[in-house]
Motif scaffolding. Structure first.
Motif, PDB file in Angstrom:
ATOM      1  N   PRO A 140      51.561  48.445  44.498  1.00 45.19           N
ATOM      2  CA  PRO A 140      51.293  47.716  43.252  1.00 45.19           C
ATOM      3  C   PRO A 140      50.925  48.626  42.090  1.00 45.19           C
ATOM      4  O   PRO A 140      51.264  48.330  40.930  1.00 45.19           O
ATOM      5  CB  PRO A 140      50.124  46.785  43.621  1.00 45.19           C
ATOM      6  CG  PRO A 140      49.543  47.338  44.870  1.00 45.19           C
ATOM      7  CD  PRO A 140      50.663  48.022  45.581  1.00 45.19           C
TER       8      PRO A 140
ATOM      9  N   TRP B 175      58.520  38.627  47.984  1.00 48.89           N
ATOM     10  CA  TRP B 175      58.358  40.001  47.507  1.00 48.89           C
ATOM     11  C   TRP B 175      58.820  40.176  46.069  1.00 48.89           C
ATOM     12  O   TRP B 175      58.569  41.227  45.469  1.00 48.89           O
ATOM     13  CB  TRP B 175      59.089  40.957  48.442  1.00 48.89           C
ATOM     14  CG  TRP B 175      58.474  40.977  49.817  1.00 48.89           C
ATOM     15  CD1 TRP B 175      57.209  40.581  50.163  1.00 48.89           C
ATOM     16  CD2 TRP B 175      59.092  41.407  51.030  1.00 48.89           C
ATOM     17  NE1 TRP B 175      57.010  40.725  51.513  1.00 48.89           N
ATOM     18  CE2 TRP B 175      58.140  41.234  52.076  1.00 48.89           C
ATOM     19  CE3 TRP B 175      60.356  41.916  51.356  1.00 48.89           C
ATOM     20  CZ2 TRP B 175      58.416  41.551  53.413  1.00 48.89           C
ATOM     21  CZ3 TRP B 175      60.635  42.238  52.676  1.00 48.89           C
ATOM     22  CH2 TRP B 175      59.669  42.059  53.691  1.00 48.89           C
TER      23      TRP B 175
ATOM     24  N   THR C 247      57.465  38.340  43.896  1.00 43.22           N
ATOM     25  CA  THR C 247      56.222  38.024  43.194  1.00 43.22           C
ATOM     26  C   THR C 247      55.100  38.991  43.530  1.00 43.22           C
ATOM     27  O   THR C 247      54.106  39.058  42.800  1.00 43.22           O
ATOM     28  CB  THR C 247      55.756  36.608  43.537  1.00 43.22           C
ATOM     29  OG1 THR C 247      55.382  36.540  44.929  1.00 43.22           O
ATOM     30  CG2 THR C 247      56.865  35.601  43.271  1.00 43.22           C
ATOM     31  N   ARG C 248      55.222  39.706  44.629  1.00 43.28           N
ATOM     32  CA  ARG C 248      54.237  40.718  45.017  1.00 43.28           C
ATOM     33  C   ARG C 248      54.887  41.660  46.014  1.00 43.28           C
ATOM     34  O   ARG C 248      55.820  41.274  46.724  1.00 43.28           O
ATOM     35  CB  ARG C 248      52.995  40.078  45.642  1.00 43.28           C
ATOM     36  CG  ARG C 248      53.293  39.328  46.937  1.00 43.28           C
ATOM     37  CD  ARG C 248      52.061  39.196  47.802  1.00 43.28           C
ATOM     38  NE  ARG C 248      52.288  38.369  48.975  1.00 43.28           N
ATOM     39  CZ  ARG C 248      52.854  38.804  50.105  1.00 43.28           C
ATOM     40  NH1 ARG C 248      53.278  40.049  50.196  1.00 43.28           N
ATOM     41  NH2 ARG C 248      52.998  37.992  51.140  1.00 43.28           N
TER      42      ARG C 248
ATOM     43  N   THR D 132      52.758  43.259  52.093  1.00 41.76           N
ATOM     44  CA  THR D 132      51.472  43.739  52.593  1.00 41.76           C
ATOM     45  C   THR D 132      51.515  43.723  54.113  1.00 41.76           C
ATOM     46  O   THR D 132      52.453  43.208  54.722  1.00 41.76           O
ATOM     47  CB  THR D 132      50.307  42.858  52.113  1.00 41.76           C
ATOM     48  OG1 THR D 132      50.291  41.628  52.857  1.00 41.76           O
ATOM     49  CG2 THR D 132      50.417  42.559  50.619  1.00 41.76           C
TER      50      THR D 132
ATOM     51  N   THR E 130      60.054  43.555  41.711  1.00 39.08           N
ATOM     52  CA  THR E 130      58.836  42.800  41.985  1.00 39.08           C
ATOM     53  C   THR E 130      58.071  42.634  40.677  1.00 39.08           C
ATOM     54  O   THR E 130      57.803  43.617  39.983  1.00 39.08           O
ATOM     55  CB  THR E 130      57.947  43.540  43.006  1.00 39.08           C
ATOM     56  OG1 THR E 130      58.648  43.658  44.244  1.00 39.08           O
ATOM     57  CG2 THR E 130      56.645  42.780  43.240  1.00 39.08           C
ATOM     58  N   LYS E 131      57.730  41.400  40.342  1.00 37.68           N
ATOM     59  CA  LYS E 131      57.003  41.125  39.097  1.00 37.68           C
ATOM     60  C   LYS E 131      55.538  41.511  39.267  1.00 37.68           C
ATOM     61  O   LYS E 131      54.778  40.833  39.946  1.00 37.68           O
ATOM     62  CB  LYS E 131      57.121  39.637  38.741  1.00 37.68           C
ATOM     63  CG  LYS E 131      58.553  39.152  38.584  1.00 37.68           C
ATOM     64  CD  LYS E 131      59.297  39.901  37.473  1.00 37.68           C
ATOM     65  CE  LYS E 131      60.717  39.341  37.299  1.00 37.68           C
ATOM     66  NZ  LYS E 131      61.486  40.129  36.315  1.00 37.68           N
ATOM     67  N   ILE E 132      55.162  42.600  38.663  1.00 40.36           N
ATOM     68  CA  ILE E 132      53.808  43.125  38.843  1.00 40.36           C
ATOM     69  C   ILE E 132      52.759  42.172  38.278  1.00 40.36           C
ATOM     70  O   ILE E 132      51.598  42.154  38.726  1.00 40.36           O
ATOM     71  CB  ILE E 132      53.680  44.529  38.205  1.00 40.36           C
ATOM     72  CG1 ILE E 132      52.330  45.162  38.567  1.00 40.36           C
ATOM     73  CG2 ILE E 132      53.872  44.445  36.705  1.00 40.36           C
ATOM     74  CD1 ILE E 132      52.083  45.294  40.043  1.00 40.36           C
TER      75      ILE E 132
ATOM     76  N   ALA F 257      52.338  39.134  38.774  1.00 40.25           N
ATOM     77  CA  ALA F 257      51.827  38.245  39.818  1.00 40.25           C
ATOM     78  C   ALA F 257      51.084  39.006  40.906  1.00 40.25           C
ATOM     79  O   ALA F 257      50.509  38.396  41.810  1.00 40.25           O
ATOM     80  CB  ALA F 257      52.983  37.460  40.438  1.00 40.25           C
ATOM     81  N   SER F 258      51.088  40.336  40.820  1.00 40.58           N
ATOM     82  CA  SER F 258      50.490  41.152  41.883  1.00 40.58           C
ATOM     83  C   SER F 258      49.077  41.611  41.563  1.00 40.58           C
ATOM     84  O   SER F 258      48.490  42.382  42.314  1.00 40.58           O
ATOM     85  CB  SER F 258      51.366  42.395  42.127  1.00 40.58           C
ATOM     86  OG  SER F 258      52.665  42.013  42.497  1.00 40.58           O
ATOM     87  N   HIS F 259      48.499  41.147  40.468  1.00 47.70           N
ATOM     88  CA  HIS F 259      47.188  41.638  40.056  1.00 47.70           C
ATOM     89  C   HIS F 259      46.103  41.498  41.128  1.00 47.70           C
ATOM     90  O   HIS F 259      45.219  42.359  41.222  1.00 47.70           O
ATOM     91  CB  HIS F 259      46.754  40.946  38.758  1.00 47.70           C
ATOM     92  CG  HIS F 259      47.413  41.550  37.554  1.00 47.70           C
ATOM     93  ND1 HIS F 259      47.510  40.893  36.348  1.00 47.70           N
ATOM     94  CD2 HIS F 259      48.008  42.752  37.368  1.00 47.70           C
ATOM     95  CE1 HIS F 259      48.138  41.659  35.470  1.00 47.70           C
ATOM     96  NE2 HIS F 259      48.453  42.795  36.065  1.00 47.70           N
TER      97      HIS F 259
ATOM     98  N   LEU G 213      46.245  42.249  44.065  1.00 43.30           N
ATOM     99  CA  LEU G 213      46.352  43.394  44.965  1.00 43.30           C
ATOM    100  C   LEU G 213      45.859  44.685  44.324  1.00 43.30           C
ATOM    101  O   LEU G 213      45.715  45.701  44.992  1.00 43.30           O
ATOM    102  CB  LEU G 213      47.799  43.573  45.422  1.00 43.30           C
ATOM    103  CG  LEU G 213      48.423  42.409  46.220  1.00 43.30           C
ATOM    104  CD1 LEU G 213      49.880  42.697  46.528  1.00 43.30           C
ATOM    105  CD2 LEU G 213      47.644  42.173  47.509  1.00 43.30           C
TER     106      LEU G 213
END
Length: 519
Positions: free
Chosen positions: A119, A435, A437-438, A441, A468-470, A472-474, A476
């Motif tokens: 991420p 994946w 959206t994130r 893991t 991957t749209k970062i 939506a990964s906040h 992580l």
């Protein structure tokens, strides 16, 4: 039903047969326990296929366990070190630059299971390629360095490694070791008839050998290749075809001798995408093994061979090409009654990512660890083995398909069809949706024995620039300071390793002349 399992009979040699024989003989202590016996019967008329010359690090553990000296193995099998795979042009070249990324065998100073850098890399993905940012091994491979120091003991590593090897010589090496050191009984003969008892368990093989016309056994392992004698011809266990998912059904291989003693020997497999498949390029100590894996639906054998020769240029002049059909799929059952299929008799995907020898070795080790004491316990182990290897084959297929279905190549029908949803396993489709959206893991990999782990998926996904749209990964992104510290450590260690590790060629010379310190 309380009949003890004392005599294991393996039908078929090659890498699968002899790895299985070695693993079972060592673990069952056949040389010191007269109740246990391992016999391998193989035809003197069937040549070893030997498509795969790449391996995984698990082979190091197996060779060490069965008592092989690493230097002896490397000398006799023309082996070199393998630190990963370099993928070339699996995406469309951009700005006139060849598309490249590594799938290295390790990351050295972090595991994504503990702390994923993905991420954080995604927040600034334009700064450096993913495999360069998280893995020292990519830099070591670029610099043609070996994976260990000259003084590192055998089987120990500075960088994780496996081997490239001559498959034919490897089988011969294992044959000698099994017979001379591990007490395996070797019979050269053709199996002509398989005798079953009233419960349809195999009890005896009838052969064309004058010295061993019949071979009794308690458990039989079918390593007889793509036309298996026991699991298919005797038990008629159905074959699950996967050609609608994995398209490559043919390989053309050429052995290319070196023209100079000082030629560079890469410590990684080079895999270059083509219009209807891909080309592998493996460097051994005395030659290159190069081959074109392709789909006969999208090109002809003649055209595929020409593609391979164009890739090799003058190096291919005078070299004979061998055509190898690939039977894609796996058994609906790998274990039935007292018969276990290991090797191509049980399943085969394709040579990409060199999963074949790994799966052979994994099956042999599970069989040894789960060896039933008697027929009474066999059904329990059969069910467990079948569940495990069905999962392993399904996950292998999904990972191999990943390389094709997320590529941005659309220049031929082959690449277009590989991206068709109808050819993508449902489980992989569902994962890819998430994946986007994130990043993956560790919780996406719930099976302990999955062949490909989180880091492997991250290398391929972001090597192929998966979107991957970062935003939506906040959730992580929990510690940017630690992530920056780890990436700096990768860069510093990479510089240090490139400076201090010996060249791959120099390390190989040391192996040939002096070997390694035994442990």
């Amino acid at each position: 039903m309380t009949q003890p399992i004392n005599h294991i009979v393996i039908v078929g040699g090659g890498t699968a047969g002899w790895l299985t024989a070695a693993t079972l003989a060592k673990q069952l202590k056949v040389t010191s326990n007269t109740n246990k016996k391992v016999t391998l019967v193989e035809s003197p008329n069937i040549p070893i296929l030997g498509v795969g010359e790449g391996t995984w690090p698990n082979l190091r553990a197996t060779l060490k366990k069965i008592g092989v000296a690493e230097a002896d193995f490397m000398r006799e099998c023309d082996a070199t070190f393998k630190q990963g795979a370099l993928f070339v042009n699996w995406n469309v070249p951009k700005n006139g630059q060849t598309h490249r990324y590594y799938h290295p065998l390790n990351t050295v100073n972090h595991s994504s299971y503990d702390f994923s850098l993905a991420p954080y890399w995604l927040m600034n993905r334009t700064s450096q390629r993913y495999d360069y940012a998280v893995a020292s091994q990519s830099h070591v491979c670029d610099a043609n360095r070996g994976p260990k120091e000259m003084t590192t003991p055998e089987y120990m590593a500075v960088q994780e490694y496996s081997y490239h090897l001559n498959a034919g010589k490897f089988a011969a090496f294992l044959t000698k070791h099994c017979v001379e050191k591990l007490g395996v009984n070797h019979v050269l003969a053709n199996v002509q008839e398989v005798e079953l008892d009233a419960q349809e368990y195999i009890v005896k093989l009838h052969t064309d050998s004058d010295t061993a016309p019949t071979i009794d056994g308690d458990l039989f392992v079918d390593c007889s290749g793509s036309n298996p004698i026991l699991i298919e011809k005797t038990y008629r266990i159905p074959w699950h075809d996967i050609s609608d998912v994995i398209f490559n059904d043919t390989a053309i291989a050429i052995q290319v001798p070196y023209k100079s003693e000082n030629v560079t020997i890469p410590s990684h497999t080079i895999m270059t995408a083509q219009d209807a498949g891909w080309i592998w390029d493996i460097a051994l100590t005395n030659r290159r093994g190069v081959g074109h894996v392709f789909s006969s639906k999208y090109t002809t054998i003649e055209s595929a061979e020409q593609t391979l020769r164009d890739y090799l240029g003058d190096d291919a002049k005078g070299c004979e090409a061998r055509v190898i059909p690939l039977k894609l799929g796996y058994r609906e059952k790998f274990w039935h009654k007292n018969c276990v299929a290991i090797g191509m008799s049980g399943g085969f995907v394709e040579p990409l990512e060199a999963s074949a020898i790994f799966l052979f070795d994994a099956a042999a080790n599970m069989l040894a660890d789960q060896m039933p004491a008697s027929r009474e316990h066999m059904l329990y182990v059969e069910n467990k083995f079948n569940r495990s290897f069905t999962m392993r084959m399904e996950r292998t297929i999904e990972f191999i398909k990943l390389h094709y279905c997320i590529s941005d190549r659309r220049d031929t029908a082959y690449w277009q069809d590989n991206c068709d949803l109808n050819s993508i396993p449902v489980n992989l489709q569902e994962n890819l949706k998430v994946w986007k959206t994130r990043p993956p893991t560790r919780y996406d990999f719930e099976q302990a024995w999955e062949p490909f782990n989180l880091d492997s998926y991250l290398y391929v996904l972001y090597g192929l620039e998966f979107d991957t749209k970062i935003e939506a990964s906040h959730p992580l992104i929990v510690d940017e300071h630690l992530a920056a510290k780890k990436m700096t450590a990768v860069a510093e260690l990479s510089e240090k390793l490139v400076k201090h590790l010996p060249s791959h060629r120099d390390l190989l010379k040391k192996v040939q002349l002096h070997g390694f310190t035994r442990i």
